[in-house]
Design an enzyme around this catalytic site. Sequence first.
Site, PDB file in Angstrom:
ATOM      1  N   GLU A   1       0.931  -1.222  -0.167  1.00  0.00           N
ATOM      2  CA  GLU A   1       0.121  -0.095  -0.046  1.00  0.00           C
ATOM      3  C   GLU A   1       0.782   1.412   0.095  1.00  0.00           C
ATOM      4  O   GLU A   1       0.616   2.200  -0.595  1.00  0.00           O
ATOM      5  CB  GLU A   1      -0.872  -0.065   1.194  1.00  0.00           C
ATOM      6  CG  GLU A   1      -1.933  -1.197   1.249  1.00  0.00           C
ATOM      7  CD  GLU A   1      -2.987  -0.810   0.082  1.00  0.00           C
ATOM      8  OE1 GLU A   1      -3.063  -0.206  -0.558  1.00  0.00           O
ATOM      9  OE2 GLU A   1      -4.086  -1.985   0.178  1.00  0.00           O
TER      10      GLU A   1
ATOM     11  N   ARG B   1       0.948   3.550  -3.212  1.00  0.00           N
ATOM     12  CA  ARG B   1       0.132   5.133  -2.915  1.00  0.00           C
ATOM     13  C   ARG B   1       1.602   6.230  -2.842  1.00  0.00           C
ATOM     14  O   ARG B   1       1.400   7.308  -3.472  1.00  0.00           O
ATOM     15  CB  ARG B   1      -0.701   5.024  -1.831  1.00  0.00           C
ATOM     16  CG  ARG B   1      -1.919   4.083  -2.118  1.00  0.00           C
ATOM     17  CD  ARG B   1      -2.829   4.070  -1.133  1.00  0.00           C
ATOM     18  NE  ARG B   1      -3.573   2.995  -0.876  1.00  0.00           N
ATOM     19  CZ  ARG B   1      -4.977   2.859  -0.601  1.00  0.00           C
ATOM     20  NH1 ARG B   1      -5.519   3.785  -0.107  1.00  0.00           N
ATOM     21  NH2 ARG B   1      -5.558   1.542  -0.572  1.00  0.00           N
TER      22      ARG B   1
ATOM     23  N   ASP C   1      -5.089  -9.834  -7.941  1.00  0.00           N
ATOM     24  CA  ASP C   1      -5.646  -9.079  -9.050  1.00  0.00           C
ATOM     25  C   ASP C   1      -4.383  -8.228  -9.751  1.00  0.00           C
ATOM     26  O   ASP C   1      -3.982  -8.520 -10.949  1.00  0.00           O
ATOM     27  CB  ASP C   1      -6.469  -8.112  -8.590  1.00  0.00           C
ATOM     28  CG  ASP C   1      -6.210  -7.171  -7.533  1.00  0.00           C
ATOM     29  OD1 ASP C   1      -5.149  -7.495  -6.817  1.00  0.00           O
ATOM     30  OD2 ASP C   1      -6.853  -6.335  -6.909  1.00  0.00           O
TER      31      ASP C   1
ATOM     32  N   GLU D   1     -11.963   0.869 -10.295  1.00  0.00           N
ATOM     33  CA  GLU D   1     -11.470  -0.011 -11.412  1.00  0.00           C
ATOM     34  C   GLU D   1     -12.450   0.048 -12.673  1.00  0.00           C
ATOM     35  O   GLU D   1     -11.945  -0.027 -13.705  1.00  0.00           O
ATOM     36  CB  GLU D   1     -11.460  -1.603 -10.954  1.00  0.00           C
ATOM     37  CG  GLU D   1     -10.461  -1.903  -9.887  1.00  0.00           C
ATOM     38  CD  GLU D   1     -10.651  -1.367  -8.481  1.00  0.00           C
ATOM     39  OE1 GLU D   1     -11.996  -1.175  -8.229  1.00  0.00           O
ATOM     40  OE2 GLU D   1      -9.705  -1.253  -7.731  1.00  0.00           O
TER      41      GLU D   1
ATOM     42  N   THR E   1      -0.519   0.710 -10.321  1.00  0.00           N
ATOM     43  CA  THR E   1      -2.026   0.143  -9.796  1.00  0.00           C
ATOM     44  C   THR E   1      -2.957   1.171  -8.840  1.00  0.00           C
ATOM     45  O   THR E   1      -4.010   1.070  -8.579  1.00  0.00           O
ATOM     46  CB  THR E   1      -1.954  -1.135  -9.146  1.00  0.00           C
ATOM     47  OG1 THR E   1      -3.313  -1.875  -9.053  1.00  0.00           O
ATOM     48  CG2 THR E   1      -1.289  -1.100  -7.686  1.00  0.00           C
TER      49      THR E   1
HETATM   50  C1  DMJ Z   1      -6.143   0.874  -5.098  1.00  0.00           C
HETATM   51  O1  DMJ Z   1      -5.583   0.572  -3.752  1.00  0.00           O
HETATM   52  C2  DMJ Z   1      -5.470   0.164  -6.112  1.00  0.00           C
HETATM   53  O2  DMJ Z   1      -6.174   0.146  -7.273  1.00  0.00           O
HETATM   54  C3  DMJ Z   1      -5.367  -1.614  -5.671  1.00  0.00           C
HETATM   55  O3  DMJ Z   1      -4.552  -1.976  -6.966  1.00  0.00           O
HETATM   56  C4  DMJ Z   1      -6.483  -2.097  -5.496  1.00  0.00           C
HETATM   57  N1  DMJ Z   1      -7.323  -1.547  -4.383  1.00  0.00           N
HETATM   58  C5  DMJ Z   1      -7.370  -0.131  -4.651  1.00  0.00           C
HETATM   59  C6  DMJ Z   1      -8.843   0.408  -5.311  1.00  0.00           C
HETATM   60  O4  DMJ Z   1      -9.561  -0.223  -5.379  1.00  0.00           O
END
Ligand code: DMJ
Length: 673
Positions: A304, A308, A437, A573, A662
């Site tokens: 995370e 981020r 994912d 998403e 992501t």
């Molecule tokens: C985000 O932190 C990122 O997109 C991660 O890959 C999946 N979860 C959240 C958004 O849903």
Amino acid sequence: MYSGAAAAAGPPRRDFISVTLGPEEAVGVGGYNNSKAWRRRSCWRKWKQLSRLQRSVILFLFAFLAVCGVISYTSMGEAWKSITNKSLDDQRTEQEIPGLKLANPAVLPAPQKADTNHGDYPELSLQKPPKSPHVRRGPSNLQIKASRRDTRLKTRHDTIRAVDELVEADKVEKTEKSIISWRGAVIEPDQSTETPSSKIKEPEKPSSVEAEDQKEPVPINERQLAVIEAFRHAWKGYKDFAWGHDELKPLSKSYSEWFGLGLTLIDALDTMWILGLKEEFEEARKWVANDLVFDKNVDVNLFESTIRILGGLLSTYHLSGDSLFLEKAKDIGNRLMPAFKTPSKIPYSDVNIGRGTAHPPRWTSDSTVAEVTSIQLEFRELSRLTGDEKFQKAVDEVMKHVHTLSGKNDGLVPMFINTNSGQFTHLGVYTLGARADSYYEYLLKQWIQGGRKENELLEDYMRAIEGVKKHLLQRSEPKKLTFVGELAHGHFSAKMDHLVCFLPGTLALGAHNGLAADHMKLAETLIETCYQMYAQVETGLSPEIVHFNLHAQKGHKDVEIKPADRHNLLRPETVESLFYMYRFTGDKKYQDWGWEILQNFNRYTRVPTGGYTSINNVQNPSNPEPRDKMESFFLGETLKYMFLLFSDDIDLINLDKYVFNTEAHPLPIWVPA
Ligand code: DMJ
């Protein structure tokens, strides 16, 4: 430029102009005399010696020059004033979309040379990337070496452009590397994204690049303005009640802490840049400069904080060229490195960034597969920028190891991996949702980031998509929507997380990069399904998880929702995939679907006093049960992808030059030699 040494040497020197009218005046009897009094007397004597006519001509010339000077000064000043006023008054309708500027050249060992033979995997041969019909696009071959002009991200703010031209013309603008440039920052792939070299060298400083762009700016449209308005509303809540904290709790007008690192603020930095929110950006930058401290005794989640914080800082550095963000990125990157000190080199999930220690969760020594395989884009880029290869080495090792592991099912991976043994655990469960994912997403994106050369990544990606087709695709009733279910010990489950809706976008990105055309077909089918996960629900917002009906039943829709799954966390998403689909097809229906979703967010999740909230019940329009939390990805991802979806400018984060991590933070694609 301020010079400390000069300042210390004494009072500042006063410059003056000396007019020398004749050598005999400068060198008087008795040698060189350059005293001020002498020079004043000498000038006066010379003046007296001139004829009346000569004096008149000189006086006339002085007067003429003075008048010209005054006239040009006033007209410049007026033009500048009106431009500046206009840009300030009218920020909402004439948002500047600041350009982008890549910073440093690659400094890592080059990935293996591109091989025309993509191994023995049948589908690995690249196809010619399809054309996006609606907009200008880059070259079909993405091994780009675009010209400097072609690579500019366009400034849309006419007034700011006018300022640029004036400034350019008068050559009064100076490059100030420490100050963020809001005008004409540009992508310079020729200079900045060269092939990583095998020698570690000092990275170059980012350079402010002058705007040369001739392309007409694409004006911001109504829908984009609505996104800006939504962002500002969310930001207001964050600023008023949660400033500098991780997440806003918009109903209780307070905040929650996860890592205590201003998560929302960092996640939102590049969104503000892309939306052209200058003032908000500057304010947030100040907080980063003055208050963001990583030397804290706090446990953070490696994944995370990488996607981020590290991702957000790196992309903001690239967009703004401001070295502050790179410094902070280096700091957090170094502090996360202890996570890789495990017997298997598969990183632990948690790191104490103040103490430099890492550990797995209390109840297990496993890490999540998606987490350990979705930090690569960021660490690889950090190596490229800093010249320190340790970051890339650590994450590459993870990918190489996972590549060789047994326990996959036609390319599909289990959800857990043990940090001691390095082996997959909890075998037999396969999903493209939570915990797996972004493994699939990052296979493709690393391959793109590295210039489409790292064949193992491509092989794993292609194999996995075949695995999805073979094991996880089914069609629902009554609408026959194709969806991605899960496999548990040989049993198919018709369950699909909203998280899986990243997949259409990723498939489309792969197809755009020359992969199998049927990936695009699948993307088109799946995005329709993701849209239906919103459209078939009472609030028009998707729940966290849906179950699809496999058998037609009277009065039943395709989508069933269990009570425990009917929350919506403002996730990105589907909007993310809509963005890719629109970019690559130009089909306006994708924009319309996104617009519906934005309106429903406004209808059911907007908190009047500022901010948006996740909700507990997407099936109850009269009481969606607000949860009192605005996730950082709403600003980092959801609104950013909305804004990009509604844009018709492919140069607004050009997908041939940038790859999104992501968490929707764009990082440059390295350009191969
Ligand atoms: C985000 O932190 C990122 O997109 C991660 O890959 C999946 N979860 C959240 C958004 O849903």
